[in-house]
Design a protein around this motif. Structure first.
Motif, PDB file in Angstrom:
ATOM      1  N   LYS A 131      -6.610  17.687  -7.193  1.00 50.12           N
ATOM      2  CA  LYS A 131      -7.415  16.695  -6.465  1.00 50.12           C
ATOM      3  C   LYS A 131      -7.600  17.099  -5.003  1.00 50.12           C
ATOM      4  O   LYS A 131      -8.671  16.904  -4.419  1.00 50.12           O
ATOM      5  N   TYR A 132      -6.541  17.678  -4.421  1.00 50.04           N
ATOM      6  CA  TYR A 132      -6.635  18.141  -3.033  1.00 50.04           C
ATOM      7  C   TYR A 132      -7.641  19.294  -2.931  1.00 50.04           C
ATOM      8  O   TYR A 132      -8.478  19.327  -2.009  1.00 50.04           O
ATOM      9  N   SER A 163     -11.129  17.908  -3.200  1.00 53.15           N
ATOM     10  CA  SER A 163     -11.487  17.169  -1.992  1.00 53.15           C
ATOM     11  C   SER A 163     -11.835  18.113  -0.849  1.00 53.15           C
ATOM     12  O   SER A 163     -12.837  17.917  -0.141  1.00 53.15           O
ATOM     13  N   GLU A 164     -11.019  19.161  -0.674  1.00 54.01           N
ATOM     14  CA  GLU A 164     -11.284  20.127   0.385  1.00 54.01           C
ATOM     15  C   GLU A 164     -12.567  20.908   0.112  1.00 54.01           C
ATOM     16  O   GLU A 164     -13.316  21.240   1.041  1.00 54.01           O
ATOM     17  N   ALA A 203     -15.201  19.769  -1.539  1.00 57.79           N
ATOM     18  CA  ALA A 203     -16.330  18.859  -1.301  1.00 57.79           C
ATOM     19  C   ALA A 203     -16.638  18.739   0.182  1.00 57.79           C
ATOM     20  O   ALA A 203     -17.805  18.565   0.579  1.00 57.79           O
ATOM     21  N   LYS A 204     -15.609  18.846   1.037  1.00 56.56           N
ATOM     22  CA  LYS A 204     -15.832  18.745   2.481  1.00 56.56           C
ATOM     23  C   LYS A 204     -16.711  19.881   2.990  1.00 56.56           C
ATOM     24  O   LYS A 204     -17.408  19.732   3.996  1.00 56.56           O
ATOM     25  N   GLU A 231     -20.211  18.648   2.618  1.00 59.86           N
ATOM     26  CA  GLU A 231     -20.274  17.208   2.847  1.00 59.86           C
ATOM     27  C   GLU A 231     -21.638  16.738   3.331  1.00 59.86           C
ATOM     28  O   GLU A 231     -21.950  15.544   3.270  1.00 59.86           O
ATOM     29  N   LEU A 263     -16.141  14.535  -8.430  1.00 59.65           N
ATOM     30  CA  LEU A 263     -14.954  15.383  -8.503  1.00 59.65           C
ATOM     31  C   LEU A 263     -14.190  15.047  -9.770  1.00 59.65           C
ATOM     32  O   LEU A 263     -13.908  13.879 -10.036  1.00 59.65           O
TER      33      LEU A 263
END
Length: 288
Positions: A212-213, A216-217, A219-220, A223, A231
């Motif tokens: 998940k991390y 998330s990173e 996707a940034k 962004e 995700l």
């Protein structure tokens, strides 16, 4: 994406590739170059040339006329430049050589006309995908609605990041939803001698959190993408999960990096991307 190379042999699948490239270049602007390669193997019997140079030149002229009449006249549009070139030689090698002339993407059909003209996915497409440094889109389906739903498997490698960036570039053209997916496999769980897998399966919650991390990173990094980004974390065999998810959730394209992080996460081109390319019904974008 501005400059597209589309190898063609006159088959239905290669015309799907042409139509796909036309849809992309109409939105991005730029140019399409159609490439037809007259297979030199077809001119040889043993070590003897069985056609004259004049006959080869005549075949080249006829092939160029055919490309113009069948495709350029049919799909030309004032919004982009449409070119055609004819070469004689080994089909895959000529595509690879031409790809070095500054193309942003190769768009290729998944099957050719016959064994004589080479099935793209069997011999030509495999060699092209494994040899060029240009992104290769292998078209297996033609969508009137273009690529509205794109799946991007992510493992943290540079190639998967590049696949994500190019998928986002394509997605901007079509207003696509992009799904970033990371897959947790048994290969990521430490192997403890004498201990069954079930005992060490407690590592999965940690791996899931790491997944998940990572997503998330990732996707940034895109962004500013103006459309929806999903995700997803999945578990299982990487290639099988990609194929199943793409089919079940009706994705239009799978964008894959050609190499993973290492032996544990598998080199994508060696095991995963080849398996996906050969077994999915979806179009596949391979990034090296």
């Amino acid at each position: 994406m501005k400059k597209y190379l589309v190898p063609t042999d006159g088959s239905e699948n290669s015309e799907m590739a042409i139509k796909t490239a036309v849809n992309m270049v109409k939105k991005s602007g730029g140019s399409i170059t159609l490439l037809s390669v007259l297979d030199s193997d077809a001119f040889m019997t043993g070590s003897q040339v069985n056609v004259s140079i004049a006959e080869v030149m005549e075949k080249n002229k006829n092939a160029l006329d055919e490309l113009t009449n069948n495709y350029i006249d049919k799909y030309k549009d004032p919004s982009f430049e449409f070119n055609a070139i004819i070469k004689t030689g080994n089909v895959a090698n000529e595509i690879i050589l031409e790809s070095e002339n500054g193309y942003d993407m190769i768009v290729i059909g998944s099957r050719g006309l016959s064994m004589l003209k080479r099935t793209f996915l069997g011999s030509v497409s495999n060699k092209v995908v494994n040899s060029v440094h240009t992104p290769v889109l292998v078209v297996k389906e033609y969508h009137e609605n273009d690529f509205s739903n794109i799946l991007v498997p992510i493992d943290g490698s540079n190639n998967s990041k590049r696949a994500m960036y190019i998928a986002a570039e394509i997605g901007r053209l079509f207003g696509s939803q992009i799904t970033l997916m990371n897959i947790v496999t048994e290969l990521q769980v430490p192997q403890v001698r004498g201990v069954e897998f079930g005992v060490v399966s407690d590592y999965y919650p940690t791996l899931s959190q790491n997944s998940k991390y990572l997503l998330s990173e990732s996707a940034k990094k895109i962004e500013d993408y103006p459309y929806q980004i999903k995700l997803e974390t999945k578990t299982g065999n990487v290639a099988n999960v990609i194929i199943e998810v793409a089919d079940e959730e009706n994705y239009d394209m799978i964008a894959l990096g050609s190499r993973g992080l290492g032996k544990i996460s598998r080199a994508f081109m060696g095991s995963v991307s080849n398996a996906v390319l050969h077994n999915t019904k979806k179009s596949v974008l391979i990034i090296r």
